[in-house]
Design a protein around this motif. Structure first.
Motif: not given
Length: 227
Positions: A110-119, A82-86, A54-61
Motif C-alpha cells: 500500500m505504501m507507494p499508493l499512500l505516498i501518492g495521496k490515494m485514500p 522528480l520524486s512525483a514523476l518517479r 539508477h540513471l534511468l530511474g532518476g536515482l543518480d544524475q
C-alpha cells in the motif's frame, strides 16, 4: 515526442571521480524504452549495468547527456518534481526485497499508493488485488520474516507494480533465489508486464533468463549493444 517512448537516453555519459582517479562508466550511450516492451541488459560485473538502471530511474544524475522520462528531462527537475514523476511512472525491484519488517505484506504494498495521496480504503483494495496477482492472496497479513525468499520478492514486485507504472526497473531481481524460484519469479514478472502493459527493464547476469525478453542488450565498454 513519440507517445510510445517511456524513457529516452540521449548521449548519456557517467564518470565517477575517486580522488585524482576518473572512472568512466558509461560513454555517449543512447537507449529508448518503448511502452509495453521487455528489455534485458546483461554484461560482466562492474560493466555499468546497475549504474545505468539508477540513471534511468532518476536515482543518480548523468555526467553529461539527457535522460527523458515521459518527455521530461530528469536533470532539469526539482527533487520534489522528480520524486512525483518517479512515483507516478516508475516501479523498482532490487536483488534484496527492501520490505519494511514491521509492516505486513499488504501495508508494504500500500505504501507507494499512500505516498501518492490515494485514500486508504482504495489503496488497500488495489494492494490486495496486486498481491493476489502475484500469488500472495493468502499471505497479505504476514510480515516479511514470515514469508519465504520467493514470497518476499513477489511482495516486492507487487509493491513496484501497484501504482501501475509505465516502466518497471529491476536490478538482478532473482539474484538471491534458487534456480526454480528464479524462473518462476521471472515468468510471473513477464506475465504481469504483458497483462498491465508496463515496460520492463531487467539487469541480470543470467543469459538464460535474459533471453526470455523482447530485446536483449549487452553492456560492454560503457556502451549497449544488441546481444
Amino acid at each position: 515526442m513519440n507517445n510510445n517512448v517511456i524513457i529516452d537516453c540521449q548521449n548519456v555519459a557517467k564518470t565517477y571521480q575517486d580522488g585524482s582517479l576518473k572512472v568512466d562508466v558509461l560513454h555517449n550511450m543512447n537507449l529508448q524504452i518503448q511502452a509495453g516492451e521487455s528489455v534485458s541488459i546483461i554484461g560482466a560485473s562492474g560493466s555499468g549495468k546497475s549504474t545505468l538502471l539508477h540513471l534511468l530511474g532518476g536515482l543518480d544524475q548523468a555526467t553529461s547527456g539527457k535522460i527523458l522520462l515521459m518527455g521530461q528531462d530528469l536533470g532539469q527537475l526539482s527533487q520534489a518534481k522528480l520524486s512525483a514523476l518517479r512515483n507516478q511512472n516508475l516501479g523498482f525491484v532490487y536483488q534484496f526485497h527492501h520490505l519494511l519488517a514491521e509492516f505486513s505484506a499488504l501495508e508494504n504494498v500500500m505504501m507507494p499508493l499512500l505516498i501518492g495521496k490515494m485514500p486508504k480504503a482504495q489503496a488497500e483494495q488495489q494492494a490486495t488485488e496486486m498481491l493476489a496477482k502475484v500469488g500472495l492472496a493468502q499471505r497479505i497479513q504476514h510480515r516479511p520474516t514470515e514469508l519465504s525468499g520467493g514470497e518476499r520478492q513477489r511482495a516486492a514486485i507487487a509493491r513496484a507494480l501497484v501504482t501501475r507504472p509505465k516502466c518497471l526497473l529491476a536490478d538482478e531481481p532473482t539474484g538471491n533465489l534458487d534456480r526454480k524460484n528464479a524462473m518462476n519469479i521471472l515468468d510471473m514478472m513477464l506475465d504481469l508486464q504483458r497483462d498491465l502493459g508496463t515496460a520492463l527493464v531487467v539487469v541480470t547476469h543470467d543469459d538464460e533468463l535474459a533471453h526470455k525478453f523482447n530485446r536483449v542488450l549487452t553492456m560492454q565498454d560503457g556502451q549497449l549493444q544488441a546481444a
